[in-house]
Scaffold this active site. Structure first.
Site, PDB file in Angstrom:
ATOM      1  N   ASP A 137      48.069  96.968  49.620  1.00  0.00           N
ATOM      2  CA  ASP A 137      48.066  95.630  49.202  1.00  0.00           C
ATOM      3  C   ASP A 137      49.448  95.456  48.322  1.00  0.00           C
ATOM      4  OD1 ASP A 137      45.751  94.682  50.813  1.00  0.00           O
ATOM      5  OD2 ASP A 137      44.487  95.339  49.181  1.00  0.00           O
ATOM      6  N   ASP A 155      45.295  90.447  55.894  1.00  0.00           N
ATOM      7  CA  ASP A 155      44.110  89.823  55.068  1.00  0.00           C
ATOM      8  C   ASP A 155      44.450  88.223  55.168  1.00  0.00           C
ATOM      9  OD1 ASP A 155      43.054  92.002  54.461  1.00  0.00           O
ATOM     10  OD2 ASP A 155      44.181  91.937  52.376  1.00  0.00           O
TER      11      ASP A 155
END
Length: 201
Positions: A137, A155
């Site tokens: 991330d 995501d």
């Protein structure tokens, strides 16, 4: 005798059936999501140190994080079982989404679009879990000191796809063309019968 002033009806030319794209063609979008997701993760890992924070906008930072949980860092604090659980879950979901897309009737657009985004995001994250044991991330949105959980392109694709899927569920479906075809054929045959009666002496 036939009246010369009576016009002879001309049969309408048969309409050419519309060629509709198969929903499986939307799978190219899944490939684009996967490539874009993996490319941005590679760049984040290449140019950022772990936990390094780079301000992009007043409300957006790039911060390299390793997420062992689900999307948006959910279950990141678990003991490690979640890695194989999410790999298995993503594998099952990916197969189900592919079959679903393949069986969607031709002409649908919003539904295969949403499913293709979700599929691409799911595969993008499962590649990280298999390869690294965690998901990379790096996108960190915040408002002042209130930070939203870090996320990535995969995501984002899953979130957008889920929103479109909900929108499609509430969208009014257009009337099918298959039910109209018999009516059109009956009308055409009626016109031909009337034309034949007018041509009779």
């Amino acid at each position: 005798m036939r009246d010369p002033q009576t016009s002879t009806p001309v049969a309408a030319a048969p309409s050419t059936p519309v060629q509709r794209t198969h929903p499986a063609a939307w799978l190219w979008l899944s490939v684009v999501v996967i490539v874009l997701d993996q490319a941005t993760k590679f760049l984040a890992t290449r140019f950022l140190d772990l936990y390094e924070r780079v301000e992009v906008l007043p409300v957006l930072d790039f911060t390299l994080l390793h997420n062992t949980g689900a999307a948006f860092s959910m279950l990141a604090g678990a003991s490690g079982w979640q890695r194989w659980f999410f790999i298995g879950l993503a594998g099952v979901v990916s197969v189900m989404l592919t079959v679903w897309i393949w069986r969607i009737p031709r002409g649908e657009k919003l539904l295969p679009l949403s499913l293709a985004l979700i599929l691409g995001g799911a595969i993008g994250n499962v590649i990280d879990r298999i390869w690294h044991g965690y998901v990379v991330d790096f996108i960190h949105a915040h408002w002042g000191d209130a930070y939203f959980p870090a996320f990535n392109i995969a995501d984002s694709a899953i979130t957008i796809g889920a929103a479109l899927l909900i929108l499609d569920a509430f969208r009014e479906k257009p009337a099918g063309t298959t039910a109209q075809a018999p009516v059109e054929r009956r009308q055409g045959s009626g016109d031909r019968r009337r034309g034949a009666e007018e041509r009779r002496p």
